[in-house]
Design a protein around this motif. Sequence first.
Motif, mmCIF file in Angstrom:
data_model
loop_
_atom_site.group_PDB
_atom_site.id
_atom_site.type_symbol
_atom_site.label_atom_id
_atom_site.label_comp_id
_atom_site.label_asym_id
_atom_site.label_seq_id
_atom_site.Cartn_x
_atom_site.Cartn_y
_atom_site.Cartn_z
ATOM 1 N N ARG A 1 0.819 -1.225 0.000
ATOM 2 C CA ARG A 1 0.000 0.000 0.000
ATOM 3 C C ARG A 1 0.851 1.272 0.000
ATOM 4 N NH1 ARG A 1 -3.813 -2.681 4.721
ATOM 5 N NH2 ARG A 1 -4.625 -4.328 3.362
ATOM 6 N N ASP A 2 1.876 1.301 0.812
ATOM 7 C CA ASP A 2 2.686 2.512 0.970
ATOM 8 C C ASP A 2 3.729 2.591 -0.152
ATOM 9 O OD1 ASP A 2 4.588 4.454 1.702
ATOM 10 O OD2 ASP A 2 4.170 4.147 3.837
ATOM 11 N N LYS A 3 3.470 3.493 -1.099
ATOM 12 C CA LYS A 3 4.331 3.570 -2.290
ATOM 13 C C LYS A 3 5.763 3.986 -1.946
ATOM 14 C CE LYS A 3 0.980 4.006 -6.031
ATOM 15 N NZ LYS A 3 0.128 3.054 -5.293
ATOM 16 N N ASP A 4 5.908 4.814 -0.904
ATOM 17 C CA ASP A 4 7.253 5.239 -0.505
ATOM 18 C C ASP A 4 8.094 4.041 -0.066
ATOM 19 O OD1 ASP A 4 6.658 7.812 -1.040
ATOM 20 O OD2 ASP A 4 6.454 8.456 1.058
ATOM 21 N N GLY B 1 2.776 -3.846 -6.378
ATOM 22 C CA GLY B 1 2.186 -4.073 -5.063
ATOM 23 C C GLY B 1 0.701 -4.356 -5.198
ATOM 24 N N ASP B 2 0.169 -5.150 -4.296
ATOM 25 C CA ASP B 2 -1.260 -5.445 -4.271
ATOM 26 C C ASP B 2 -1.820 -4.942 -2.942
ATOM 27 O OD1 ASP B 2 -3.700 -6.791 -3.616
ATOM 28 O OD2 ASP B 2 -3.309 -8.149 -5.284
ATOM 29 N N PRO B 3 -2.683 -3.903 -2.981
ATOM 30 C CA PRO B 3 -3.183 -3.303 -1.725
ATOM 31 C C PRO B 3 -4.017 -4.291 -0.899
ATOM 32 C CG PRO B 3 -3.617 -1.877 -3.620
ATOM 33 C CD PRO B 3 -3.165 -3.187 -4.168
ATOM 34 N N ASP B 4 -4.814 -5.135 -1.536
ATOM 35 C CA ASP B 4 -5.633 -6.082 -0.765
ATOM 36 C C ASP B 4 -4.754 -7.101 -0.048
ATOM 37 O OD1 ASP B 4 -7.933 -4.827 -1.631
ATOM 38 O OD2 ASP B 4 -8.079 -6.083 -3.428
ATOM 39 N N HIS B 5 -3.794 -7.618 -0.780
ATOM 40 C CA HIS B 5 -2.862 -8.568 -0.161
ATOM 41 C C HIS B 5 -1.883 -7.835 0.766
ATOM 42 C CE1 HIS B 5 -3.372 -11.806 -3.536
ATOM 43 N NE2 HIS B 5 -4.459 -11.614 -2.823
ATOM 44 N N ASN B 6 -1.771 -6.528 0.569
ATOM 45 C CA ASN B 6 -0.769 -5.706 1.279
ATOM 46 C C ASN B 6 0.612 -6.364 1.142
ATOM 47 O OD1 ASN B 6 0.340 -3.615 2.658
ATOM 48 N ND2 ASN B 6 -0.491 -4.176 4.673
ATOM 49 N N ARG B 7 0.994 -6.521 -0.092
ATOM 50 C CA ARG B 7 2.163 -7.333 -0.412
ATOM 51 C C ARG B 7 2.711 -6.874 -1.760
ATOM 52 N NH1 ARG B 7 3.426 -12.404 1.308
ATOM 53 N NH2 ARG B 7 4.510 -13.772 -0.144
ATOM 54 N N SER B 8 4.040 -6.939 -1.921
ATOM 55 C CA SER B 8 4.624 -6.534 -3.207
ATOM 56 C C SER B 8 5.631 -7.583 -3.678
ATOM 57 C CB SER B 8 5.302 -5.160 -3.084
ATOM 58 O OG SER B 8 6.140 -5.127 -1.954
ATOM 59 N N HIS C 1 -3.206 -11.975 1.998
ATOM 60 C CA HIS C 1 -2.287 -13.060 1.631
ATOM 61 C C HIS C 1 -1.574 -13.583 2.879
ATOM 62 C CE1 HIS C 1 0.951 -15.205 -0.401
ATOM 63 N NE2 HIS C 1 0.302 -15.037 -1.540
ATOM 64 N N PRO C 2 -1.455 -14.892 3.051
ATOM 65 C CA PRO C 2 -0.688 -15.427 4.181
ATOM 66 C C PRO C 2 0.725 -14.855 4.175
ATOM 67 C CG PRO C 2 -1.727 -17.216 2.931
ATOM 68 C CD PRO C 2 -1.925 -15.953 2.145
ATOM 69 N N ARG C 3 1.248 -14.505 5.354
ATOM 70 C CA ARG C 3 2.586 -13.907 5.426
ATOM 71 C C ARG C 3 3.179 -14.158 6.800
ATOM 72 N NH1 ARG C 3 0.228 -12.419 9.198
ATOM 73 N NH2 ARG C 3 -0.526 -10.336 9.707
#
Lengths: 299, 299
Positions: free
Chosen positions: B16-19, B41-48, B83-85
Amino acid sequence: MTKKIVECVPNFSEGRDKDVMEAIADAIRQVDGVKLLDYSGDPDHNRSVYTFIGQPESVVNAAFNACRVAAQRIDMSQHRGEHPRMGAADVVPLIPISGVSIEECIELAKKLGNLIGQELSIPVYLYGYAATKPNRVELSDIRKGQYEGFFSKIKKPEWIPDYGPYEVNVKSGVTAVGVRKPLIAFNVNLNTNNIKIAQEIAKSVRYISGGLRYVKALGIRLNRDGIVQVSMNLVDYEKTPIYRVLELIKVEAKRYGVSVIGTEIIGLVPIKAILDSLKYYMQLEDLDVDKILETRLYE
Amino acid sequence: MTKKIVECVPNFSEGRDKDVMEAIADAIRQVDGVKLLDYSGDPDHNRSVYTFIGQPESVVNAAFNACRVAAQRIDMSQHRGEHPRMGAADVVPLIPISGVSIEECIELAKKLGNLIGQELSIPVYLYGYAATKPNRVELSDIRKGQYEGFFSKIKKPEWIPDYGPYEVNVKSGVTAVGVRKPLIAFNVNLNTNNIKIAQEIAKSVRYISGGLRYVKALGIRLNRDGIVQVSMNLVDYEKTPIYRVLELIKVEAKRYGVSVIGTEIIGLVPIKAILDSLKYYMQLEDLDVDKILETRLYE
């Protein structure tokens, strides 16, 4: 996106003196942005061939450097060899590999021709796609009469050089600079020892006897295996792709009850030629060069 | 001869955070000898996911740099996503592309794991070909319980980390570092809108239901064209090459009177995977990667 790559395959009239051949190689290697892939000399032909690739401007610089060394180190008035020749730097073809159009290569050929003409005082003829007159498209037409014949040939109005002086450089002769497409050497082996069959199939696929436009073909015997081969040069793989040639050969082979037992590509091949054929066989809707992982390394 | 190339496709727990995502990208770009090809990056998964390639040692350095930035900028105790993490740097696979063996990549993974464990105080599990225990081969087994579950999981003898502290890094979680082969996403479109047929064909070619060893497959509907597709991941193209999968699908499709109308390769593909299939279709006796002109540019 794709990096611009031009190939250059110049031929020089020296195939015996290793020092001279190595000096020409060094002249190419010294230029940043080009890579000398290979060179070899033939003592009977007294001629050497170099293959290098790189960024367009660098390729022009490397080609010019090589021609300058050739002009210094080779004396055409003393040159003997079996292969027809007309200059120390005999022929310098530029070949678009990726990200570069034929038109851009023509501009490069003109720039290179002008440099050779101006700086080295050597008459230059543009040939192939860069030709300025129809009788200069084919290299064999330009080279007719060879070095010795050019002292009178150059006086004819239709043979006024594109660049450089209007008389032969006694030491360096004349040089042809041109643009052609990549050439693919493609051979197809047949499960027969009947050379007639290979010759008939060659006849049916090659341009001069009614076949595919950009195919040159011969039937030859392969001594190693007791089989025969259709040996080909594909001179425009974009317009006559490899798969089409192979599939047509299979169609023709059927009438003799003969089949293909193997094929080979000799030398280097542009990746696009590979992808074009794979796309056919696998019905791939799309497969660009930049989808190939390794090509991303030199973007 | 061929240059050594390793690919790395690390996943970070920030989508989510592009920075933050850009800071990780910069950490990769800063290392000489690697090339960042892509990240998203995928905001829903909050994962890149990042994809980069380069020389082996440089890839290790770039991966470590990226993990360090992730450790600084991501706080797993605050992380939410579908997403599992289990860690800020969640999973870091190294993938041999050319001139590099699985064994060499395992050594690189150990080196990287040790760096992450020592320098960043993050527990590291080796997975895939680098796994030190059978229950650590599959990433899903390692990740079971996720970040939250690891506070107790890590205490179990069978889950002692391969590197780093024997307790979870509260801010950064735990990281899996491993080695896998390149994965090819290959889809085959059929001239029918009957999803059952795609599902049956998928079942017949995939490993889990008795098909080819390194194929994962699903039958899906393509809304765009009213047709169906066999959608696949080929997880070892050297042992289960693309052409074999395609030809087996054609064999199975016949029983339904259905045919292949197109195929696609999604994402990047190693050139060797392409050549393996072309060699089959064209009966090429030999076609090495170093015969491809463009590959000679980065020797």
